[in-house]
Design an enzyme around this catalytic site. Structure first.
Site, PDB file in Angstrom:
ATOM      1  CB  SER A   1     -19.815   0.920 -19.503  1.00 29.64           C
ATOM      2  OG  SER A   1     -18.826   1.771 -20.008  1.00 29.64           O
TER       3      SER A   1
ATOM      4  CG  ASP B   1     -26.943  12.542 -10.622  1.00 28.49           C
ATOM      5  OD1 ASP B   1     -27.425  11.898  -9.670  1.00 28.49           O
ATOM      6  OD2 ASP B   1     -25.782  12.387 -11.035  1.00 28.49           O
TER       7      ASP B   1
ATOM      8  CE  LYS C   1     -16.033  -1.270 -18.780  1.00 29.56           C
ATOM      9  NZ  LYS C   1     -15.955   0.101 -19.322  1.00 29.56           N
TER      10      LYS C   1
END
Length: 731
Positions: free
Chosen positions: A491, A502, A517
């Site tokens: 999560s 990224d 998740k």
């Protein structure tokens, strides 16, 4: 965003309440029926992907609920299941009409079968077990059929209890057959080294050990009976409402694995776990038989400061201020906890029975208790003449009532500032086993490492896409950064790791993929939808999936998780523990990416990753960890075990030979040293418990091959600065 959703949903529900919740179906004082109606409406209107409550839905709820009631298939008979199946396609209709017939039937039958099981286990344990008999037990409960008769059920209990007892019996025989001189040198069956001098004489030892197999068999059978009796005592403490919560959650979890109903007490525990603090005396309690004992005193709490209670003390009575104390002997643990906890500044009086038998009355003024293990902690890592930093973050904690109070982002920022003061040259953020938490803290924390930009994309129930960004140009830490993850990083952990990956801001090192998740939940207080005087009392809360988040590159972490830049095996590598292994997970999908600019510092980013991969591929410790993980997976797949002592011991001896090699894993030692930051060293001078915890943590870190490689990566990145390969953008 959370606030907007709650207001929207509140408006919908209040509107519905004014026209729907006043009809005659709600004149029934049955709180359970009201609860079903409230939850059904919230799920239908608030869930990110609401499901059709139809016959297919009903079948899944039925199967999961029955499995939850009797996972080991040692209560219900096949005839019970056949009777229950009349409702397998009717649960959806009962939900819509607030009909509790199916629940009432299963609850009443379970209580009956548990009473019968109590008699069965006592009957089984009256008779000695025959360990010479050639028989096996099948523990593949998923595929095991239900017992067709009470005789078959009795036999199932016999095998299960024999299996439980045989381990004790085999261990007892092993100890009894080992000479005293050897037992001080060898490993015990539990794998813990014996401490010489713990047992003073051989005569004293022989008095404590059974003198023959018959006595040993009787003693171990008695120990099993005590254990199973404690289990049934715990089950007896459960009330009808506890079983109804299980039924409700079998319904709501059909929507997805993270939608969950909290009974009032559970909601309090959830809030405590998210904030890492509560108001009370600062002690952990455990019920054994009818007695409630203190099993841990939380460092820094009122009980710890007062120094008048100790671990092992038994609490007999609880009094509020000047009120007459109430006996809690035999009381349910959660009811006793309610009496002991209370608002900050109030007084509670405990009647304590000490370990030595003396009885005292102790007065404690309740206060806010912080659970230190819930919070970020840091250590300075020394490798040669260089210093690096490790910050361990167990969860993304937050105080929902006041974000300005202690939270994960602000705590990590403080740790970074303390690290910078001692001159660390790189930072490891350890998110292993971090199951997530607050979305807001993730965005704020990501902003500590980049100048500004998008962090995560979010789609909400009934709304379009929203981009959450860091808008603060300040960078708290602009040096080399490694993020450690594993299969249990979930999560919020995945949002942070994905964003840093990224941006190419950090190198992510760890498992092949994280948990997977990619959803966000909101906790909805169901009481807000009851108008006027509420005759039902607290009806709890519903944690409901209302959002799905996406990386800034457009991909979802749902099911797929975050793929590490450097993949290393660990003990979870071959276990089915991710989101993709759960029931009813939401699907993976992808949306458009947003514009973002990669971190401009790491010119040698890819080369650093390749060097790390090369080191890891040749690391003997990791190869051993991988072998161990594969072996554990194979052991878990074996579902049939011998119940003859000869075959059992032969299997144990075979396993012990294998385990000797794997024990080398815990002998591994890095060349790193660890020490606390100055502010914590000062705290530890007054807190011996905190000092012990940190020393134990540092000892574990010094054996941690993943921390070792994370530091190697930081060193590579830092060397790039010195060699001019990294654009030094530090201000």
């Amino acid at each position: 965003m959370k606030r907007n959703f709650v207001y929207l949903l509140a408006a919908l529900l209040i509107s519905a309440a004014s026209c729907s919740f006043t009809n005659k179906s709600f004149d029934n004082p049955d709180k359970d029926k009201l609860l079903l109606d409230l939850i059904s409406y919230v799920l239908e209107n608030g869930h990110f992907e609401p499901k059709d409550v139809d016959d297919n839905f009903s079948k899944h709820v039925f199967d999961n609920y029955i499995k939850a009631l009797d996972p080991l298939k040692r209560y219900f008979l096949q005839s019970d299941i056949d009777e229950f199946k009349a409702y397998r396609l009717a649960i959806d209709d009962q939900i819509k009409t607030s009909d509790l017939t199916f629940f009432n039937l299963t609850y009443d039958r379970l209580m009956q079968r548990m009473d019968e099981a109590t008699a069965i286990y006592k009957d089984v344990l009256k008779k000695p077990f025959d360990y010479s008999k050639d028989e096996t037990i099948d523990v593949d409960y998923e595929n095991l059929s239900y017992a067709k008769s009470k005789d078959e059920l009795w036999e199932r209990w016999r095998k299960q209890l024999k299996f439980s007892t045989m381990e004790r019996y085999a261990n007892g025989m092993s100890i009894a057959e080992t000479p005293m001189e050897e037992s001080e040198k060898e490993m015990t069956p539990s794998g813990v080294e014996e401490v010489p001098g713990e047992v003073s004489t051989e005569n004293e030892t022989s008095e404590k050990l059974p003198k023959d197999p018959v006595a040993l068999e009787e003693e171990t059978r008695k120990a099993t009976q005590e254990t199973i009796t404690e289990y049934f005592d715990f089950m007896d403490d459960l009330e009808r409402k506890d079983w109804f919560v299980m039924y409700v959650n079998s319904i709501v979890e059909e929507f997805d694995p993270h939608t969950f109903y909290f009974a009032p007490e559970e909601k309090d525990r959830f809030d405590m776990s998210m904030s890492g603090k509560f108001e009370g005396i600062g002690a952990r309690l455990q019920k054994r038989n009818d007695n409630i004992k203190i099993v841990e005193i939380i460092s820094g709490g009122p009980a710890w400061r007062g120094d008048e209670v100790e671990v092992g003390d038994e609490i007999m009575k609880v009094g509020q201020g000047d009120e007459t104390p109430v006996s809690i002997v035999g009381m349910r643990l959660e009811d006793a906890v309610k009496l002991i906890k209370g608002p900050k500044g109030t007084e509670v009086k405990l009647t304590i029975k000490r370990v030595d038998g003396t009885i005292d009355e102790v007065s404690i003024v309740r206060d806010v208790v912080e659970l230190e293990e819930s919070y970020a902690k840091s250590s300075v890592v020394k490798k040669g003449d260089k210093a690096f930093g490790v910050i361990n973050l167990p969860k993304f904690y937050i105080d929902f009532d006041n974000y300005k109070n202690r939270n994960a982002a602000s705590d990590v920022a403080k740790e970074i500032e303390a690290m910078k003061k001692v001159g660390v040259e790189g930072l490891v953020l350890d998110l292993r086993d971090n199951g997530g938490g607050s979305l807001k803290t993730v965005v704020d924390m990501a902003g500590l490492f980049i100048e500004e930009g998008p962090i995560v994309q979010v789609k909400s129930t009934g709304k379009g896409k929203e981009v959450l960004s860091d808008t603060d140009e300040r960078v708290q830490w602009d040096g080399p950064l490694v993020i450690l993850v594993n299969e249990l990083s979930a999560s919020a952990s995945e949002i942070l790791a994905a964003a840093m990956q990224d941006y190419k801001r950090a190198i992510v090192l760890g498992s092949k993929q994280t948990y997977g998740k990619g959803t966000v939940q909101n906790v909805i207080d169901l009481n807000q939808f009851l108008r006027g005087d509420n005759e039902y009392g607290d009806v709890g809360a519903l944690k409901v999936t209302t959002q799905k988040f996406y990386r800034i590159n457009g991909g979802s972490t749902q099911l797929e998780g975050v793929k590490s830049d450097v993949v290393v095996p660990d003990k979870y590598s071959y276990r089915d523990i991710g989101e993709k292994d759960q029931e009813n997970p939401l699907p993976w999908d992808k949306i458009e990416s947003v514009q973002y600019k990669s971190w401009s510092g790491y010119i040698d980013y890819e080369a650093t990753i390749e060097r790390s991969k090369a080191r890891m591929a040749n690391n003997s410790q990791l190869k051993l960890i991988d072998e161990n993980a594969k072996w554990v997976k194979k052991q878990q797949e074996d579902k049939e075990y011998p119940l003859s002592i000869e075959e059992y011991q032969a299997q144990i001896e075979k396993d012990e030979e294998t385990l000797k090699r794997f024990r080398e894993i815990s002998d591994y030692q890095t060349n790193l040293s660890f020490e606390s930051l100055p502010y914590e060293i000062e705290m530890m001078s007054k807190d011996s418990v905190l000092k012990q915890k940190r020393e134990r943590w540092h000892s574990n870190l010094s054996k941690d091959v993943y921390i070792e490689e994370a530091v190697n990566v930081l060193e590579d990145l830092e060397n790039n600065i010195e060699n001019g390969k990294l654009a030094d953008i530090r201000k």
